[in-house]
Write a protein that holds these residues in place. Sequence first.
Motif, mmCIF file in Angstrom:
data_model
loop_
_atom_site.group_PDB
_atom_site.id
_atom_site.type_symbol
_atom_site.label_atom_id
_atom_site.label_comp_id
_atom_site.label_asym_id
_atom_site.label_seq_id
_atom_site.Cartn_x
_atom_site.Cartn_y
_atom_site.Cartn_z
ATOM 1 N N CYS A 47 3.674 9.220 -5.461
ATOM 2 C CA CYS A 47 3.511 10.140 -6.586
ATOM 3 C C CYS A 47 4.342 11.397 -6.341
ATOM 4 C CB CYS A 47 2.049 10.569 -6.716
ATOM 5 S SG CYS A 47 0.887 9.211 -6.825
ATOM 6 N N CYS A 106 3.733 13.990 -3.276
ATOM 7 C CA CYS A 106 2.984 13.310 -2.206
ATOM 8 C C CYS A 106 3.604 13.606 -0.839
ATOM 9 C CB CYS A 106 2.994 11.807 -2.447
ATOM 10 S SG CYS A 106 2.252 10.888 -1.088
ATOM 11 N N CYS A 142 -1.641 3.886 1.000
ATOM 12 C CA CYS A 142 -0.516 4.132 0.095
ATOM 13 C C CYS A 142 0.828 3.777 0.721
ATOM 14 C CB CYS A 142 -0.507 5.580 -0.377
ATOM 15 S SG CYS A 142 -1.652 5.816 -1.750
ATOM 16 N N ASN A 173 -4.723 12.944 4.465
ATOM 17 C CA ASN A 173 -4.765 13.531 3.128
ATOM 18 C C ASN A 173 -6.214 13.653 2.639
ATOM 19 O OD1 ASN A 173 -5.331 10.878 2.580
ATOM 20 N ND2 ASN A 173 -3.450 10.478 1.451
ATOM 21 N N CYS A 202 -2.187 15.079 -1.499
ATOM 22 C CA CYS A 202 -2.333 13.942 -2.394
ATOM 23 C C CYS A 202 -2.690 14.496 -3.779
ATOM 24 C CB CYS A 202 -3.433 12.993 -1.904
ATOM 25 S SG CYS A 202 -3.851 11.672 -3.069
ATOM 26 N N ASN A 210 -4.977 12.267 -6.303
ATOM 27 C CA ASN A 210 -6.416 12.099 -6.137
ATOM 28 C C ASN A 210 -7.156 13.416 -5.937
ATOM 29 O OD1 ASN A 210 -6.973 9.200 -6.383
ATOM 30 N ND2 ASN A 210 -5.484 9.060 -4.713
HETATM 31 S S1 SF4 Z 1 -1.345 9.584 -1.113
HETATM 32 FE FE1 SF4 Z 1 -1.961 10.325 -3.095
HETATM 33 S S2 SF4 Z 1 -0.162 11.295 -3.907
HETATM 34 FE FE2 SF4 Z 1 0.521 9.999 -2.260
HETATM 35 S S3 SF4 Z 1 1.057 8.089 -3.223
HETATM 36 FE FE3 SF4 Z 1 -1.048 7.940 -2.567
HETATM 37 S S4 SF4 Z 1 -2.209 8.535 -4.365
HETATM 38 FE FE4 SF4 Z 1 -0.129 9.231 -4.667
#
Ligand code: SF4
Lengths: 146, 257, 363
Positions: free
Chosen positions: B25, B28, B58, B128, B219, B222
């Motif tokens: 994202c 991030c 992620c 995160n 992050c 979220n």
């Molecule tokens: S850690 Fe959070 S900001 Fe990064 S890719 Fe995952 S959901 Fe997206």
Amino acid sequence: MITRTLFAGFGGQGVLLMGYVLSHGAMHKGLNVTYFPAYGAEMRGGTANCTVTLSEEKIASPVASNPDILVAMNFPSLLKFEPTVVKQGLVVLNSSLIEESPSRTDIDLLQVPTVELAREVGSERAGNMGHGGSSQGQGKVLRTQP
Amino acid sequence: MSAEVAYKQVFGWPDSLKKNPTHYCPGCGHSIVHRLVAECLDELGMREKTIGVPPVGCAVLAYNYFNFDMVEAPHGRALAVATGIKRVHPDKLVLTYQGDGDLAAIGTAETIHAANRGERITTIFINNAIYGMTGGQMAPTTVLGMNATTTPGGRDPRLHGNPIDISRMLAVSNGVVYVERCAVSSFKQIRKAKKAIKKAFQCQLDDLGFSIVELLSPCPTNWKMSPKAAWAWVNEEMVKTYPLGVIKDETGYEDKK
Amino acid sequence: MPSEKMLMRGSNVVGEAAVRAGCRYYFGYPITPQNELPEYLSARMLDVGGTFIQGESEVASINMVLGASAAGGRVMTSSSSPGISLKQEGISYMAGMELPAVIINMMRGGPGLGNISASAADYYQATRGGGHGDYRTPVLAPAGCQELAELTFVAFDMADKYRSPVMLLGDGLMGQVMEPVIFPDFIDLKDLPKKDWILNGCEGREPRAIFSMLLGQGELYHHNLDLQKKYDQITAEEQRWETKNTDDADIIVVAYGTAARIAESAMNDLRAEGLAIGLFRPITLWPFPSTAFRELAQNGRKVAVFELCLGQMVEDVVLSVGERAEIYFYGVPGGVIPTPAEVADFLRSVAKGDGEVGRRIDV
Ligand code: SF4
Ligand SMILES: Cc1ncc(C[n+]2csc(CCOP(=O)(O)OP(=O)(O)O)c2C)c(N)n1
Ligand SMILES: [Mg+2]
């Protein structure tokens, strides 16, 4: 010919070692051997037994239905396994510990004063060896060897 | 011609990073840390001698971005997998790249024991404070009061337990030689983080023991914040639970200024 | 040169055979009744310059195996039933990532913690994949020490040939029983199969990635079809079994591993009584040797299945012969070891068709 010997006693009496020594010797004599130990979760103080099967032919099951020879190192083992011995089988008793006699009459009996014998050779801890030797010295096993 | 010679390249695409756009994202921390890891490996000349283990989280697709050998691990097991690799190839640089859920919840045992064995492995730990990949559930590192999808009303220690400081826990182990906590939420911190990562790799190359760099990493998705607000939240709030700095350093390296 | 004849317990036999077969990496967590195996290997790996790690759990151990395999090592782990359950996630990943390894299960009584005696109640788990997803692992079932040694070699070769985890399925009794063994010679590590897919640093080549997550359109679908092709090939080429006295038999006993040896003793005793019994012993449990068995179970012969559990392999027997034969089953629940005499009672009952011991399977 196939011979099944059941060694039984409590843990720490060297019951498993007796079976192992017999197995080893028999292997070096060219016999087929299976050695099947059974002991509880606790190695010391619990019950222990092992079944040694010797044969000139290939051995199918290491588990025996009925032993030809029972080597009983304590009374509970005698009680438990005496009924399973084949007719005309041999029971070898540790008479230093077992005062009772087997109730069966259709078996041969050999009473070995294990502790006294061992003391004679200088170590009580050698009792198992003397006892194991007696069971086979009776000729039921090594007879299979020309 | 001579005009070209006058230019020196000072910035470019690291060899250790593939030229693939990432799926992370906007804002991030993962993509920043990827870049730092790649730059460090380039500078150490280790790209072709590195084997990496991405997490389940992620960064599960990190092998699409890192330009060196990588093998997937089940969720939490990266350090066990890395142990197997390192024992087969003791001469290679082996790294794991793990999120907080992966490293400090489901994989806690693997983490502690690999570190405690002193495996010559370097762990890049992305804290995160949330389960990013699965949509924002509570992580073991979620700070008190913070809203996650499974801590309605904020994390309450009586209901949800306390945030775990796994880096400090690891530091007490004799197998661990270097632990530093950094953040990727300001330029200054990012530069510090890079130094720490490089030092952690060096520590492995010098066969000293286990090394880990924890990175407080925004992050925005979220946390439901803008990237800018997320940076600020790391710098102002998150650091209260997880203070930055060296937690353990037995490398004996003199920090070159 | 093969070894001299050595008297060894089953667990140690696997350890020695693994080292001779070129295994240099072992990762495992203690559990009775197979502790002698990691104990043996912890010392043996020192002799041969290999790696032994007592992992912090079965979960960690199987994932160390995963890493070592991806890195190109000839690698093994071992456990007993509860520990094998914990390894299933890793085994599923390895099947998906097509990573070779040998996994030993010395089965004990279950479910749960059960007991530490022999059992064969993990047949379903072993032959149906065990973990999640559409996969199988080849399963080899030795019946004694000599075969434990030989099949350990086979297991490593199969694992490399098919790039798949391979399971060696023994039981608590087999791990403890000692028999004389002659080991095959040491493999020269230089002769191990070359692997062009491993991770060893990307010097001079493109980087490689090994993974099981396939999110692209149709990727997982095709990966599963490819895996299935491999499983079809294994099914066609790797079925192993042994028969004894089947030519003139009226009743064929089907049993594997320790149960097969008990059944064989029963068969020998009954032959002396004049009952024409034969033995069919599957050596691969997956793939089940259906082709050979189907042929054997024709011509009005009765089939008598004996297991150290309450009936798992019997399903494969049914799948193999269907209604072509009368099928009987006798099983003993986990952790109890029946004697040849008990199995003989079952076979007598099958011969008479009186249903006194065991039961007729309704196909
Ligand atoms: S850690 Fe959070 S900001 Fe990064 S890719 Fe995952 S959901 Fe997206
Ligand atoms: C055995 C198992 N349980 C659960 C999951 C689902 N899962 C995937 S990622 C994840 C959490 C990831 O969080 P974290 O490690 O913090 O990484 P982030 O996405 O935040 O970077 C979970 C629970 C899984 N893949 N496997
Ligand atoms: Mg996270």
